[in-house]
Design an enzyme around this catalytic site. Structure first.
Site, PDB file in Angstrom:
ATOM      1  N   PHE A  66       0.859  -1.186   0.000  1.00  0.00           N
ATOM      2  CA  PHE A  66       0.000   0.000   0.000  1.00  0.00           C
ATOM      3  C   PHE A  66       0.888   1.226   0.000  1.00  0.00           C
ATOM      4  O   PHE A  66       1.620   1.476   0.972  1.00  0.00           O
ATOM      5  CB  PHE A  66      -0.881  -0.039   1.256  1.00  0.00           C
ATOM      6  CG  PHE A  66      -1.830   1.114   1.429  1.00  0.00           C
ATOM      7  CD1 PHE A  66      -3.067   1.112   0.793  1.00  0.00           C
ATOM      8  CD2 PHE A  66      -1.525   2.170   2.279  1.00  0.00           C
ATOM      9  CE1 PHE A  66      -3.966   2.149   0.985  1.00  0.00           C
ATOM     10  CE2 PHE A  66      -2.415   3.212   2.480  1.00  0.00           C
ATOM     11  CZ  PHE A  66      -3.643   3.203   1.833  1.00  0.00           C
TER      12      PHE A  66
ATOM     13  N   THR B 228       2.310   6.810   2.108  1.00  0.00           N
ATOM     14  CA  THR B 228       3.309   7.644   2.773  1.00  0.00           C
ATOM     15  C   THR B 228       4.453   8.006   1.829  1.00  0.00           C
ATOM     16  O   THR B 228       4.937   7.161   1.074  1.00  0.00           O
ATOM     17  CB  THR B 228       3.868   6.914   4.003  1.00  0.00           C
ATOM     18  OG1 THR B 228       2.805   6.665   4.922  1.00  0.00           O
ATOM     19  CG2 THR B 228       4.945   7.728   4.686  1.00  0.00           C
TER      20      THR B 228
ATOM     21  N   PRO C  85       8.310  10.411   1.441  1.00  0.00           N
ATOM     22  CA  PRO C  85       9.435  10.857   2.275  1.00  0.00           C
ATOM     23  C   PRO C  85       9.161  12.138   3.053  1.00  0.00           C
ATOM     24  O   PRO C  85       9.624  12.299   4.175  1.00  0.00           O
ATOM     25  CB  PRO C  85      10.564  11.046   1.253  1.00  0.00           C
ATOM     26  CG  PRO C  85      10.249  10.078   0.157  1.00  0.00           C
ATOM     27  CD  PRO C  85       8.753  10.067   0.070  1.00  0.00           C
TER      28      PRO C  85
ATOM     29  N   LEU D 235      -7.118   2.857   5.769  1.00  0.00           N
ATOM     30  CA  LEU D 235      -6.394   2.980   7.035  1.00  0.00           C
ATOM     31  C   LEU D 235      -7.299   2.697   8.220  1.00  0.00           C
ATOM     32  O   LEU D 235      -6.846   2.140   9.234  1.00  0.00           O
ATOM     33  CB  LEU D 235      -5.777   4.373   7.140  1.00  0.00           C
ATOM     34  CG  LEU D 235      -4.590   4.634   6.207  1.00  0.00           C
ATOM     35  CD1 LEU D 235      -4.191   6.102   6.244  1.00  0.00           C
ATOM     36  CD2 LEU D 235      -3.401   3.754   6.584  1.00  0.00           C
TER      37      LEU D 235
ATOM     38  N   ASP E 267      11.249  -4.284  32.730  1.00  0.00           N
ATOM     39  CA  ASP E 267      11.753  -3.904  34.042  1.00  0.00           C
ATOM     40  C   ASP E 267      11.710  -5.087  35.008  1.00  0.00           C
ATOM     41  O   ASP E 267      12.669  -5.341  35.756  1.00  0.00           O
ATOM     42  CB  ASP E 267      10.916  -2.744  34.575  1.00  0.00           C
ATOM     43  CG  ASP E 267      11.425  -2.207  35.893  1.00  0.00           C
ATOM     44  OD1 ASP E 267      12.639  -1.950  36.010  1.00  0.00           O
ATOM     45  OD2 ASP E 267      10.615  -2.039  36.818  1.00  0.00           O
TER      46      ASP E 267
ATOM     47  N   GLU F 119       0.452   4.352  10.668  1.00  0.00           N
ATOM     48  CA  GLU F 119      -0.999   4.388  10.437  1.00  0.00           C
ATOM     49  C   GLU F 119      -1.693   5.345  11.399  1.00  0.00           C
ATOM     50  O   GLU F 119      -2.707   5.027  11.998  1.00  0.00           O
ATOM     51  CB  GLU F 119      -1.581   2.975  10.500  1.00  0.00           C
ATOM     52  CG  GLU F 119      -1.022   2.106   9.378  1.00  0.00           C
ATOM     53  CD  GLU F 119      -1.699   0.767   9.255  1.00  0.00           C
ATOM     54  OE1 GLU F 119      -2.893   0.693   9.585  1.00  0.00           O
ATOM     55  OE2 GLU F 119      -1.039  -0.183   8.820  1.00  0.00           O
TER      56      GLU F 119
END
Length: 389
Positions: A133, A136, A138, A243, A341, A368
């Site tokens: 997909f 997005t 740069p 999305l 921890d 996302e």
């Protein structure tokens, strides 16, 4: 794998029907038998376990909540339980399944022509074909409206130019769903592997999601036929709808990572002896962490289940999904940090899954829709005032 008696603190299992439990157990058995034996090495070597793809297809994991074209037609709760169990194994593997179904198969199923559906959906469902997909870029992550990738009509073809990045399964994909700016607005295109002008390159050096392929896609005068464009959908509502499908799966998936971290920490502190040969779990500060972890996990389970039921009724809205994704990723990260921890120095070793989950979840928090973006979605919903700029 987490024991139901400890991670089902509030008897939430009573809210699942037998079919939902069967789907969950089938997925859990697959993760136990096929994923856990290989995932440590895959993460260490930054190699996606491609040998798992055919069996995941056979089990109906790809596009599980879609109807027709070979898809399993499961409920959204059943789909959520699949995501949960796969992410018990690894977030990178869940990401692969989520992208294949929610970000590749869903847009073809929802927006594609009948020819596109017939050509791709059965092959994607079986795992014979892989998809990715491309949204997005740069310079544009949280602001997809600023995309620079363009598509220009030239006779019976579209010519694509631009770049996409942080693309799961990019170099593996036989087909990429690519969103590009046209004179008519943002449109979606199917770009097939091997098309002249279309190249991919993998992103290396990741400290998170190492058992997942992440790539950049480049388009240089890439010519694709007009029949490869989604025929009707225009604007950002197309990719944003995809999305929403994927974020719903994330909200369920991270529960699996949180449960695995909790159970690992619980078992470790019960068996590890310290100070007068007493188990670590006998100390108040340890019990406080475990109590906080299981409380937050239980609340997240209830949120996921309610969202799943709403989605099956057609009542789940994108702003609801923002709360699901934001909250559940946050509690999963907190659970992983507390588990690390509680395990002390052992918490950073690959012998235990905690550090792997922790590193993976740092990525899940970002992709996302970042935690901050989902915060603003919720804020706009309760005030009516957008605050994105």
């Amino acid at each position: 794998m987490a024991s139901k008696s400890f991670t089902d603190y509030l008897l939430i299992d009573s809210q699942f029907d037998e079919q939902e439990k069967l789907v969950r157990q089938t997925t859990r058995d697959f993760v136990d038998a096929e994923v856990l034996p290989v995932i440590r090495e895959a993460y260490r070597d930054a190699a996606f376990p491609t040998q798992l793809i055919p069996e995941m297809g056979r089990l109906g994991f790809f596009g599980a909540n879609l109807e027709g074209y070979g898809c399993a037609g499961m409920s959204n709760v059943e789909y959520g339980l699949i995501m949960q169990e796969i992410e018990r194994g690894d977030s990178g593997l869940r990401s692969f399944v989520s992208v294949q179904g929610a970000l590749v198969m869903f847009p073809i199923w929802k927006f594609g022509s009948e020819e596109q559906k017939q050509q791709w959906l059965p092959r994607l469902q079986s795992g014979e074909a892989i998809g990715c997909f491309g949204l997005t870029e740069p310079d544009f992550g949280s602001n997809p409206a600023g995309m620079r990738t363009t598509a220009v009509r030239d006779g019976q073809h579209w010519v694509l130019n631009g770049e996409k990045t942080w693309i799961t399964s990019g170099s593996l994909a036989d087909v990429a769903i690519v969103w590009a700016r046209t004179a008519d607005g943002i449109r979606g295109f199917l770009v097939e592997k091997g098309t002249p002008g279309y190249t991919t390159s993998d992103i290396h050096g990741k400290m998170s999601m190492r058992a997942s392929v992440t790539s950049s896609l480049a388009f240089a005068d890439c010519r694709i036929p007009c029949c490869n464009m989604f025929p009707e959908i225009k604007g950002l509502k197309g990719p944003l709808a995809c999305l929403s499908q994927a974020r719903f799966g994330i909200g369920w998936g991270v529960l699996g990572a949180a449960m695995d971290c909790f159970e690992t920490a619980r078992e470790y502190t019960v068996t590890r002896k310290q100070f007068d040969d007493r188990p670590l779990a006998s100390h108040q500060l340890v019990q406080e962490k475990l109590a906080n972890m299981i409380t937050e996990i239980t609340k997240a389970q209830l949120l996921a289940l309610h969202c799943g039921r709403l989605k099956d009724k057609g009542q789940l809205e994108p702003a609801h999904i923002s709360m699901l994704k934001r909250n559940n990723v946050a509690i999963a990260l907190d659970a992983a940090r507390d588990a690390r921890d509680l395990l002390g120095a052992n918490g950073i070793t690959e012998e235990y899954p905690v550090m792997r989950h922790l590193c993976n979840l740092e990525t899940v928090k970002t992709y996302e829709g970042t935690d901050h973006i989902h915060t603003l979605v919720i804020g706009e919903r309760v005030t009516g005032v957008p605050a994105y700029r």
